[in-house]
Design a protein around this motif. Structure first.
Motif, PDB file in Angstrom:
ATOM      1  N   ALA A   1      27.950  63.155  50.880  1.00 44.14           N
ATOM      2  CA  ALA A   1      28.451  61.595  51.328  1.00 44.14           C
ATOM      3  C   ALA A   1      29.811  61.880  52.584  1.00 44.14           C
ATOM      4  CB  ALA A   1      28.761  61.386  50.510  1.00 44.14           C
ATOM      5  N   VAL A   2      30.644  62.822  51.590  1.00 42.77           N
ATOM      6  CA  VAL A   2      32.002  63.363  53.032  1.00 42.77           C
ATOM      7  C   VAL A   2      31.501  63.910  54.145  1.00 42.77           C
ATOM      8  CG1 VAL A   2      33.871  65.619  53.235  1.00 42.77           C
ATOM      9  CG2 VAL A   2      32.754  64.628  50.655  1.00 42.77           C
ATOM     10  N   LEU A   3      29.845  64.540  54.424  1.00 39.33           N
ATOM     11  CA  LEU A   3      29.522  65.009  55.467  1.00 39.33           C
ATOM     12  C   LEU A   3      29.241  63.715  56.306  1.00 39.33           C
ATOM     13  CD1 LEU A   3      28.365  66.664  57.644  1.00 39.33           C
ATOM     14  CD2 LEU A   3      26.423  66.880  56.758  1.00 39.33           C
ATOM     15  N   ILE A   4      28.543  62.622  55.737  1.00 41.79           N
ATOM     16  CA  ILE A   4      28.422  61.161  56.555  1.00 41.79           C
ATOM     17  C   ILE A   4      29.374  60.631  56.810  1.00 41.79           C
ATOM     18  CG2 ILE A   4      26.890  59.264  56.003  1.00 41.79           C
ATOM     19  CD1 ILE A   4      24.825  61.611  56.052  1.00 41.79           C
ATOM     20  N   TYR A   5      30.166  60.908  56.185  1.00 45.98           N
ATOM     21  CA  TYR A   5      31.800  60.116  55.912  1.00 45.98           C
ATOM     22  C   TYR A   5      32.124  60.309  57.660  1.00 45.98           C
ATOM     23  CZ  TYR A   5      36.289  58.889  56.112  1.00 45.98           C
ATOM     24  OH  TYR A   5      37.501  58.415  56.581  1.00 45.98           O
ATOM     25  N   LEU A   6      32.625  62.106  58.073  1.00 41.36           N
ATOM     26  CA  LEU A   6      32.803  62.924  59.112  1.00 41.36           C
ATOM     27  C   LEU A   6      31.976  62.434  60.152  1.00 41.36           C
ATOM     28  CD1 LEU A   6      33.162  66.463  57.366  1.00 41.36           C
ATOM     29  CD2 LEU A   6      35.360  64.322  58.210  1.00 41.36           C
ATOM     30  N   LEU A   7      30.472  62.280  59.624  1.00 45.18           N
ATOM     31  CA  LEU A   7      29.577  62.395  60.862  1.00 45.18           C
ATOM     32  C   LEU A   7      29.723  60.166  62.034  1.00 45.18           C
ATOM     33  CD1 LEU A   7      25.845  63.625  59.809  1.00 45.18           C
ATOM     34  CD2 LEU A   7      28.478  64.651  61.749  1.00 45.18           C
ATOM     35  N   VAL A   8      30.235  59.604  60.622  1.00 48.35           N
ATOM     36  CA  VAL A   8      29.984  58.118  61.321  1.00 48.35           C
ATOM     37  C   VAL A   8      32.266  58.094  61.269  1.00 48.35           C
ATOM     38  CG1 VAL A   8      31.011  55.496  59.834  1.00 48.35           C
ATOM     39  CG2 VAL A   8      28.515  56.934  59.588  1.00 48.35           C
ATOM     40  N   SER A   9      32.414  58.588  61.482  1.00 46.43           N
ATOM     41  CA  SER A   9      34.389  58.701  61.848  1.00 46.43           C
ATOM     42  C   SER A   9      34.453  59.522  63.100  1.00 46.43           C
ATOM     43  CB  SER A   9      35.091  59.723  60.504  1.00 46.43           C
ATOM     44  OG  SER A   9      34.808  61.589  60.296  1.00 46.43           O
ATOM     45  N   LEU A  10      32.904  60.287  63.657  1.00 49.16           N
ATOM     46  CA  LEU A  10      32.968  60.812  64.797  1.00 49.16           C
ATOM     47  C   LEU A  10      32.282  59.604  65.647  1.00 49.16           C
ATOM     48  CD1 LEU A  10      32.008  64.367  64.442  1.00 49.16           C
ATOM     49  CD2 LEU A  10      33.818  63.798  65.095  1.00 49.16           C
ATOM     50  N   ALA A  11      31.138  58.849  64.888  1.00 46.77           N
ATOM     51  CA  ALA A  11      30.683  57.797  65.702  1.00 46.77           C
ATOM     52  C   ALA A  11      31.294  56.867  65.865  1.00 46.77           C
ATOM     53  CB  ALA A  11      29.675  57.768  64.808  1.00 46.77           C
ATOM     54  N   ILE A  12      32.028  55.994  65.012  1.00 48.81           N
ATOM     55  CA  ILE A  12      33.230  55.243  65.360  1.00 48.81           C
ATOM     56  C   ILE A  12      34.425  55.065  65.109  1.00 48.81           C
ATOM     57  CG2 ILE A  12      31.307  53.452  65.008  1.00 48.81           C
ATOM     58  CD1 ILE A  12      32.375  53.218  62.296  1.00 48.81           C
ATOM     59  N   PRO A  13      34.285  55.968  66.173  1.00 47.62           N
ATOM     60  CA  PRO A  13      36.670  56.739  66.054  1.00 47.62           C
ATOM     61  C   PRO A  13      37.717  55.330  66.010  1.00 47.62           C
ATOM     62  CG  PRO A  13      35.577  56.630  68.233  1.00 47.62           C
ATOM     63  CD  PRO A  13      34.893  56.411  67.827  1.00 47.62           C
ATOM     64  N   ARG A  14      38.819  55.601  65.501  1.00 47.75           N
ATOM     65  CA  ARG A  14      39.303  54.714  65.375  1.00 47.75           C
ATOM     66  C   ARG A  14      39.079  53.795  64.442  1.00 47.75           C
ATOM     67  NH1 ARG A  14      40.602  55.218  71.755  1.00 47.75           N
ATOM     68  NH2 ARG A  14      40.781  57.607  72.076  1.00 47.75           N
ATOM     69  N   ARG A  15      38.540  54.024  63.803  1.00 48.49           N
ATOM     70  CA  ARG A  15      38.695  52.939  62.334  1.00 48.49           C
ATOM     71  C   ARG A  15      39.463  53.091  61.030  1.00 48.49           C
ATOM     72  NH1 ARG A  15      36.866  51.184  66.921  1.00 48.49           N
ATOM     73  NH2 ARG A  15      34.553  50.003  66.859  1.00 48.49           N
ATOM     74  N   SER A  16      39.677  52.748  60.630  1.00 47.12           N
ATOM     75  CA  SER A  16      40.194  52.388  58.891  1.00 47.12           C
ATOM     76  C   SER A  16      39.762  53.446  57.789  1.00 47.12           C
ATOM     77  CB  SER A  16      40.091  50.733  57.948  1.00 47.12           C
ATOM     78  OG  SER A  16      39.986  50.843  56.746  1.00 47.12           O
ATOM     79  N   PRO A  17      40.207  54.360  58.035  1.00 45.17           N
ATOM     80  CA  PRO A  17      39.202  55.027  56.771  1.00 45.17           C
ATOM     81  C   PRO A  17      38.483  54.484  55.671  1.00 45.17           C
ATOM     82  CG  PRO A  17      41.260  56.397  57.347  1.00 45.17           C
ATOM     83  CD  PRO A  17      41.430  54.964  57.402  1.00 45.17           C
TER      84      PRO A  17
END
Length: 172
Positions: free
Chosen positions: A54-70
């Motif tokens: 899940a942490v990995l998926i979180y990191l991949l999503v944060s790369l795909a949509i940067p500058r969004r609320s955690p």
């Protein structure tokens, strides 16, 4: 950690370093997850591995949509993890894993309610950590920017005061 532009967002150079840091953390997460799977022993390995997934998926999503609320990123990551887990009910991931075993590391093979709980916990922890790191980095960058501005203003004020004292001394 990151540099801010006039709007308080990471500058281009700062954004690049953030993406690089996320990539390094993602690779570390993969290594930890594989280590838990291959070298871990005990009932704790399944939930820990799921949380790391899940942490990995979180990191991949944060790369795909940067500058969004955690927490927005965490919510999207939980949905993705849940969809992958529900996909296991179709039986296709199990069939595919029989043909190509590494697919089980990405899609899993059997549905488990406890996996969903581990995904939520992993994404929430990742979101909280990202929020804290982001707040600390933004605060440090703003303090540095304010410190430069304050230092400049202080020097200007000191010169004006010195000039005023000189004029007072010259006239008295």
């Amino acid at each position: 950690m990151s540099e801010l532009d006039a709007t308080g967002s990471p500058s281009a150079r700062g954004a690049k370093s953030v993406r690089l840091a996320i990539g390094v953390v993602a690779l570390t997460t993969v290594a930890l997850g594989l280590g838990v799977r291959w070298f871990g022993d005990g009932a704790w390995t399944g939930p820990v591995g799921d949380a790391l997934y899940a942490v990995l998926i979180y990191l991949l999503v944060s790369l795909a949509i940067p500058r969004r609320s955690p927490m927005l990123v965490a919510g999207i990551a939980v949905v993705i993890c849940a969809l992958v887990e529900l996909f296991q009910l179709s039986g296709l991931p199990l069939q595919w894993a029989e043909t190509w075993p590494p697919i089980r590391l990405v899609l899993g093979t059997t549905f488990g309610w406890s996996d969903l709980l581990a995904y939520v916990l992993g994404c929430v922890v990742a979101g909280v950590v990202a929020g804290v790191v982001s707040s600390v980095a933004v605060g440090a960058a703003r303090r540095a920017t304010v410190g430069v501005a304050v230092g400049s203003a202080r020097r200007t004020t000191d010169r004006r005061v010195d000039a005023g004292l000189k004029r007072t001394a010259d006239s008295g």
